[in-house]
Design a protein around this motif. Structure first.
Motif, mmCIF file in Angstrom:
data_model
loop_
_atom_site.group_PDB
_atom_site.id
_atom_site.type_symbol
_atom_site.label_atom_id
_atom_site.label_comp_id
_atom_site.label_asym_id
_atom_site.label_seq_id
_atom_site.Cartn_x
_atom_site.Cartn_y
_atom_site.Cartn_z
ATOM 1 N N ALA A 159 -15.103 29.928 -80.755
ATOM 2 C CA ALA A 159 -14.649 29.769 -82.142
ATOM 3 C C ALA A 159 -14.890 28.360 -82.674
ATOM 4 C CB ALA A 159 -13.163 30.118 -82.234
ATOM 5 N N THR A 160 -14.945 27.368 -81.766
ATOM 6 C CA THR A 160 -15.184 25.995 -82.223
ATOM 7 C C THR A 160 -16.646 25.595 -82.043
ATOM 8 O OG1 THR A 160 -14.474 25.211 -80.038
ATOM 9 C CG2 THR A 160 -12.829 25.200 -81.802
ATOM 10 N N GLY A 161 -17.487 26.562 -81.674
ATOM 11 C CA GLY A 161 -18.934 26.329 -81.691
ATOM 12 C C GLY A 161 -19.528 25.756 -80.421
ATOM 13 N N ASN A 203 -22.338 29.742 -83.483
ATOM 14 C CA ASN A 203 -21.403 30.142 -82.424
ATOM 15 C C ASN A 203 -20.031 30.463 -83.002
ATOM 16 O OD1 ASN A 203 -23.455 29.655 -80.638
ATOM 17 N ND2 ASN A 203 -22.699 27.642 -80.004
ATOM 18 N N ALA A 204 -19.582 29.617 -83.931
ATOM 19 C CA ALA A 204 -18.270 29.844 -84.539
ATOM 20 C C ALA A 204 -18.252 31.165 -85.314
ATOM 21 C CB ALA A 204 -17.919 28.682 -85.468
ATOM 22 N N LEU A 205 -19.377 31.486 -85.974
ATOM 23 C CA LEU A 205 -19.470 32.771 -86.672
ATOM 24 C C LEU A 205 -19.411 33.931 -85.666
ATOM 25 C CD1 LEU A 205 -22.154 32.002 -89.409
ATOM 26 C CD2 LEU A 205 -19.781 32.698 -89.812
ATOM 27 N N SER A 206 -19.996 33.742 -84.480
ATOM 28 C CA SER A 206 -19.904 34.765 -83.440
ATOM 29 C C SER A 206 -18.445 34.985 -83.049
ATOM 30 C CB SER A 206 -20.714 34.363 -82.207
ATOM 31 O OG SER A 206 -22.078 34.272 -82.515
ATOM 32 N N GLY A 207 -17.680 33.891 -83.007
ATOM 33 C CA GLY A 207 -16.254 34.013 -82.718
ATOM 34 C C GLY A 207 -15.533 34.829 -83.780
ATOM 35 N N LEU A 208 -15.921 34.590 -85.036
ATOM 36 C CA LEU A 208 -15.324 35.356 -86.140
ATOM 37 C C LEU A 208 -15.705 36.841 -86.015
ATOM 38 C CD1 LEU A 208 -13.874 35.535 -88.880
ATOM 39 C CD2 LEU A 208 -16.009 34.821 -89.976
ATOM 40 N N GLN A 209 -16.956 37.102 -85.658
ATOM 41 C CA GLN A 209 -17.385 38.493 -85.472
ATOM 42 C C GLN A 209 -16.603 39.164 -84.340
ATOM 43 O OE1 GLN A 209 -21.673 37.789 -85.035
ATOM 44 N NE2 GLN A 209 -22.017 39.000 -86.869
#
Ligand code: ZN
Length: 446
Positions: free
Chosen positions: A124-126, A52-58
């Motif tokens: 961003a925090t998953g 999820n956090a990686l999705s925030g980065l994307q």
């Protein structure tokens, strides 16, 4: 597409692509051997949060890319309404998604990063998945930025409220808050949804297909009522078929004007090897708009159609119209026995003639942009006609309307390269390359 300010929230520590690459190298070496049950649960939960956090980065990367491309396009003198063209396709290609999904992902990223700070923080925090964030964006799409911020605050200011809440329940909460924020916007949106009405076909198991119509509710109900009434009438006078069968047959008869059991009602195009057609070979055939069908089903279709012309007479144009005495007309395009390549003709004109256009649709089966499953709508010169590209099978690609449009954005290049089958390579403005190969056809041995 969501209108939003062009100044994304800038992360304090910029993500170096190298950190992600190192992580990717490290992950396959991480071993679960020796972990106890509690550790294994922790691995599962932490990995989920990390995704999820990686999705925030994307999402932040997509918003930053969009801003950078728009700024560059405006500096290059592109009109404002064309600035940012092709960004969603670049995001889609980088993420191995279709351009259609690219639109959704960029829209979600802009809304979450610019207008929903609490949803962004949860992502961003998953704590929030990309899909749940997308649904929250969709449910608030009819609101203006201020109203959306208000819903975001009410729904997610305390991130612990997400715990244990199912996706359907989350959507229901967001919908209720959106309606409270602006009842008229939600009603207007329901009215505007009428423009999305459409009909589509998708394959079902056992060589069946599912025909769907997305219709305004009154029309959908009246279509079903008409079919139900006909079923009631025929069952009442002793028709041996089930109600479901009568309704399905009536649908076909009323739309095509032909008795459903009598014939294949319109020109359809089967692709098969001569061995399958004449020698009872088991190589499956291909039916454009549907997909692979078993050899015997293809032969049955042809037998039922009846009145076929001899192979090789299909050249496009007026002679392809069914003669009055024919129940149906199946157009056959033969594949070469060894290579599976279709036989095509070239043209001296800029416009693709009907036979060549049909050839491209059959060879490519769906839009040739990588990851795009949309139907072919345009027959595109890979090397443009103005640049000296010829109207040939080799220099052609079937594209959907959207991909054809993206291709025209500045800095995009497509070229054909040698491959086992017809192959093109797309080069994006950032210099990334993506290959697209025509799918295998019946008889293909490669
Ligand atoms: Zn496409």
């Amino acid at each position: 597409m969501f209108e939003s300010p062009r100044t994304p929230n800038t992360p304090t520590a910029g993500p170096a692509p190298g950190v992600l690459t190192s992580l990717l190298d490290l992950l396959p070496t991480m071993d679960t051997a020796g972990l106890d049950e509690a550790d294994l649960i922790d691995v599962l939960a932490t990995a989920e949060a990390a995704k999820n956090a990686l999705s925030g980065l994307q999402a932040r990367a997509a918003v930053a890319l969009d801003a950078a491309v728009r700024t560059r396009h405006l500096a290059e003198g592109l009109p404002a309404e064309k600035a940012g063209a092709g960004v969603h396709t670049q995001v889609a290609l980088a993420r191995s998604e279709s351009p259609h999904a690219g639109h959704r992902l960029v829209g979600m990223a802009q809304a979450v990063v610019n207008e929903m700070p609490h949803a962004h923080h949860s992502l961003a925090t998953g704590r929030l998945s990309e899909w749940r964030a997308t649904l929250l964006v969709q449910e608030t799409a009819c609101l203006d930025a201020e109203q959306r911020r208000q819903v975001d605050e009410q729904l997610l200011a305390d991130p612990s409220v997400l715990e244990g809440v199912g996706t359907r329940a989350l959507v229901a909460r967001a919908r209720k808050l959106a309606y409270a924020a602006s009842p008229s916007a939600v009603v207007d949106r329901a009215r505007r949804a009428v423009k999305d009405r459409r009909v589509s076909l998708r394959p079902a198991p056992d060589t069946m297909s599912i025909l769907s119509g997305l219709l305004p509710v009154a029309q959908g109900v009246s279509v079903l009522k008409a079919l139900t009434m006909e079923a009631d009438r025929l069952v009442g006078i002793g028709d041996g078929r089930s109600r479901g069968q009568i309704m399905a047959d009536t649908l076909v008869e009323r739309l095509t004007g032909r008795a459903s059991a009598a014939a294949v009602p319109v020109a359809i195009q089967l692709v098969m090897t001569d061995r399958t057609l004449f020698q009872g070979d088991g190589e499956p055939a291909f039916l454009p708009g549907y997909g692979v069908i078993p050899a015997q089903v293809a032969r049955d279709l042809i037998r039922r159609a009846g009145g076929l012309r001899t192979p090789g007479t299909s050249t496009g144009g007026a002679d392809d119209l069914p003669a009055p005495q024919q129940l149906a007309w199946l157009r056959r395009l033969y594949t070469a026995p060894e290579t599976g390549e279709l036989v095509a003709m070239d043209s001296r004109t800029r416009i693709f003639p009907a036979g060549l256009a049909r050839f491209i649709e059959t060879r490519d089966q769906c839009c040739r942009s990588p990851w795009c499953d949309a139907p072919v709508r345009h027959h595109d010169h890979v090397l443009g006609w103005a640049a000296g590209g010829r109207t040939t099978a080799a220099n052609s690609a079937g594209l959907c309307a959207e991909c054809n449009y993206s291709k025209e954005a500045p800095g995009w290049r497509t070229e054909t390269v040698t491959g086992a089958r017809h192959t093109t390579v797309v080069t994006t403005p950032t210099g990334h390359h993506y290959r697209s190969q025509a799918p295998p056809l019946p008889g293909d041995t490669s």
